[in-house]
Design a protein around this motif. Structure first.
Motif, PDB file in Angstrom:
ATOM      1  N   PHE B  34       0.837  -1.196   0.000  1.00 12.72           N
ATOM      2  CA  PHE B  34       0.000   0.000   0.000  1.00 12.72           C
ATOM      3  C   PHE B  34       0.874   1.249   0.000  1.00 12.72           C
ATOM      4  O   PHE B  34       2.028   1.210   0.412  1.00 12.72           O
ATOM      5  CB  PHE B  34      -0.861   0.059   1.274  1.00 12.72           C
ATOM      6  CG  PHE B  34      -1.706  -1.146   1.548  1.00 12.72           C
ATOM      7  CD1 PHE B  34      -1.158  -2.299   2.081  1.00 12.72           C
ATOM      8  CD2 PHE B  34      -3.071  -1.134   1.294  1.00 12.72           C
ATOM      9  CE1 PHE B  34      -1.934  -3.415   2.354  1.00 12.72           C
ATOM     10  CE2 PHE B  34      -3.851  -2.242   1.566  1.00 12.72           C
ATOM     11  CZ  PHE B  34      -3.286  -3.377   2.097  1.00 12.72           C
ATOM     12  N   TYR B  36       0.162   5.062   1.671  1.00 14.58           N
ATOM     13  CA  TYR B  36      -0.710   5.954   2.431  1.00 14.58           C
ATOM     14  C   TYR B  36      -0.110   7.352   2.382  1.00 14.58           C
ATOM     15  O   TYR B  36       1.109   7.525   2.292  1.00 14.58           O
ATOM     16  CB  TYR B  36      -0.813   5.513   3.901  1.00 14.58           C
ATOM     17  CG  TYR B  36      -1.829   4.432   4.182  1.00 14.58           C
ATOM     18  CD1 TYR B  36      -1.527   3.089   3.958  1.00 14.58           C
ATOM     19  CD2 TYR B  36      -3.094   4.751   4.675  1.00 14.58           C
ATOM     20  CE1 TYR B  36      -2.458   2.092   4.235  1.00 14.58           C
ATOM     21  CE2 TYR B  36      -4.032   3.754   4.958  1.00 14.58           C
ATOM     22  CZ  TYR B  36      -3.704   2.437   4.731  1.00 14.58           C
ATOM     23  OH  TYR B  36      -4.631   1.456   5.011  1.00 14.58           O
ATOM     24  N   GLN B  38      -0.227  11.268   4.382  1.00 13.83           N
ATOM     25  CA  GLN B  38      -0.621  11.979   5.601  1.00 13.83           C
ATOM     26  C   GLN B  38      -0.332  13.461   5.393  1.00 13.83           C
ATOM     27  O   GLN B  38       0.830  13.889   5.369  1.00 13.83           O
ATOM     28  CB  GLN B  38       0.147  11.461   6.814  1.00 13.83           C
ATOM     29  CG  GLN B  38      -0.326  12.032   8.144  1.00 13.83           C
ATOM     30  CD  GLN B  38       0.392  11.397   9.330  1.00 13.83           C
ATOM     31  OE1 GLN B  38       1.583  11.101   9.263  1.00 13.83           O
ATOM     32  NE2 GLN B  38      -0.327  11.178  10.413  1.00 13.83           N
ATOM     33  N   PHE B  90       3.770   7.178   2.982  1.00  7.46           N
ATOM     34  CA  PHE B  90       4.250   5.947   3.615  1.00  7.46           C
ATOM     35  C   PHE B  90       3.993   4.748   2.719  1.00  7.46           C
ATOM     36  O   PHE B  90       2.862   4.529   2.259  1.00  7.46           O
ATOM     37  CB  PHE B  90       3.535   5.717   4.954  1.00  7.46           C
ATOM     38  CG  PHE B  90       3.851   6.735   6.005  1.00  7.46           C
ATOM     39  CD1 PHE B  90       3.043   7.846   6.166  1.00  7.46           C
ATOM     40  CD2 PHE B  90       4.958   6.586   6.817  1.00  7.46           C
ATOM     41  CE1 PHE B  90       3.334   8.803   7.133  1.00  7.46           C
ATOM     42  CE2 PHE B  90       5.258   7.531   7.799  1.00  7.46           C
ATOM     43  CZ  PHE B  90       4.444   8.643   7.948  1.00  7.46           C
ATOM     44  N   LEU B 101      -0.326  -3.454   9.849  1.00  3.44           N
ATOM     45  CA  LEU B 101       0.421  -2.841   8.766  1.00  3.44           C
ATOM     46  C   LEU B 101       1.850  -2.596   9.231  1.00  3.44           C
ATOM     47  O   LEU B 101       2.076  -2.222  10.379  1.00  3.44           O
ATOM     48  CB  LEU B 101      -0.209  -1.510   8.352  1.00  3.44           C
ATOM     49  CG  LEU B 101      -1.649  -1.541   7.846  1.00  3.44           C
ATOM     50  CD1 LEU B 101      -2.099  -0.129   7.481  1.00  3.44           C
ATOM     51  CD2 LEU B 101      -1.809  -2.476   6.668  1.00  3.44           C
ATOM     52  N   PHE B 103       4.948  -0.222   8.376  1.00  4.13           N
ATOM     53  CA  PHE B 103       5.181   1.037   7.677  1.00  4.13           C
ATOM     54  C   PHE B 103       6.660   1.239   7.382  1.00  4.13           C
ATOM     55  O   PHE B 103       7.522   0.893   8.187  1.00  4.13           O
ATOM     56  CB  PHE B 103       4.708   2.210   8.543  1.00  4.13           C
ATOM     57  CG  PHE B 103       3.209   2.365   8.609  1.00  4.13           C
ATOM     58  CD1 PHE B 103       2.458   1.594   9.488  1.00  4.13           C
ATOM     59  CD2 PHE B 103       2.565   3.281   7.797  1.00  4.13           C
ATOM     60  CE1 PHE B 103       1.080   1.730   9.554  1.00  4.13           C
ATOM     61  CE2 PHE B 103       1.182   3.436   7.864  1.00  4.13           C
ATOM     62  CZ  PHE B 103       0.441   2.663   8.732  1.00  4.13           C
ATOM     63  N   GLN B 105       9.610   4.249   6.731  1.00  8.87           N
ATOM     64  CA  GLN B 105       9.926   5.408   7.561  1.00  8.87           C
ATOM     65  C   GLN B 105       9.295   6.694   7.047  1.00  8.87           C
ATOM     66  O   GLN B 105       9.334   7.713   7.727  1.00  8.87           O
ATOM     67  CB  GLN B 105      11.452   5.588   7.658  1.00  8.87           C
ATOM     68  CG  GLN B 105      12.114   4.549   8.547  1.00  8.87           C
ATOM     69  CD  GLN B 105      11.583   4.590   9.976  1.00  8.87           C
ATOM     70  OE1 GLN B 105      11.438   5.633  10.584  1.00  8.87           O
ATOM     71  NE2 GLN B 105      11.253   3.430  10.512  1.00  8.87           N
TER      72      GLN B 105
END
Lengths: 116, 113
Positions: B34, B36, B38, B90, B101, B103, B105
């Motif tokens: 995935f 993501y 932010q 991410f 999940l 992640f 860094q």
């Protein structure tokens, strides 16, 4: 529809006090996750629930941390005897399921915890 | 064990130029991957996901990523950056059995006017 909600949005506490953080998942989501985001450690997994049981609590950093989920819905993360290194943003996420094709996780806005 | 490595902690581009955010993964199995995003003071939002269907995955806001098994990579791209793309990104892998999940860094993307 309503997303994942968390409360409080901000919490300032004194070292040594206990705190409770709350998460309301998306309605119908059976899986619920807690993560922690801090400058030094990035995004870390803490614990997840499938229903009311916690198959994986491997990320809890110490026995001062605990979490529960009741009624397959709301979850509370409790930190006892808080320390300054506990300061972080605590994120909650939920998904339809923790496995299969329904594991897309939706995140709440987080609770910023500051321990003074 | 499965993991992801984001090769750049910070990327800066000019508005209208292409974006490339690099991610390499390590996995014994065919992974689920995935990206993501932010935005400042906002929650994490899923951009796109790869779950062993098409290797080129299209996401929201014009982003896409290509799964390359031979290179163990899942780089995120966008043809033309917009100011609103400035955020932290991410790369994420999910273990074969599901659940948590994992992640990377994070890569902070800056977009200059």
């Amino acid at each position: 529809g309503a997303g994942v909600s968390q409360s409080p949005s901000n919490k300032v506490t004194e070292k040594g006090k206990d705190v409770e953080l709350r998460c309301d998942p998306i309605s119908g989501h059976t899986a619920l996750y807690w993560y922690r985001q801090s400058l030094g450690q990035g995004l870390e997994f803490l614990i997840y629930f499938q229903g009311n049981s916690a198959p994986d609590k491997s990320g809890l950093p110490s026995d001062r941390f605990s979490a529960e989920r009741t009624g397959g819905s709301v979850s509370t993360l409790t930190i006892q005897r808080t320390q300054q290194e506990d300061s972080a943003v605590y994120l909650c996420a939920s998904s339809l399921s923790a496995s299969g094709t329904h594991y897309e996780q939706y995140f709440g806005p987080g609770t910023r915890l500051t321990v003074t | 064990a499965q993991s992801v490595t984001q090769l750049d902690s910070h990327v800066s581009v000019s508005e209208g130029t292409p974006v490339l955010l690099r991610c390499n993964y390590s996995s014994s199995y065919s992974p689920s991957l995935f990206w993501y995003v932010q935005h400042p003071n906002k929650g994490l939002q899923l951009l796109l996901k790869y779950t062993s269907a098409a290797t080129l995955v299209k996401g929201i806001n014009g982003f896409e990523a290509e799964f390359k098994k031979s290179e163990t990579s899942f780089h995120l791209t966008k043809p033309s950056a917009h100011m609103s793309d400035a955020a932290e990104y991410f790369c994420v892998v999910i273990p074969n059995q599901g659940g948590k999940l994992i992640f990377g860094q994070g890569t902070e993307l800056s977009v200059k006017p």
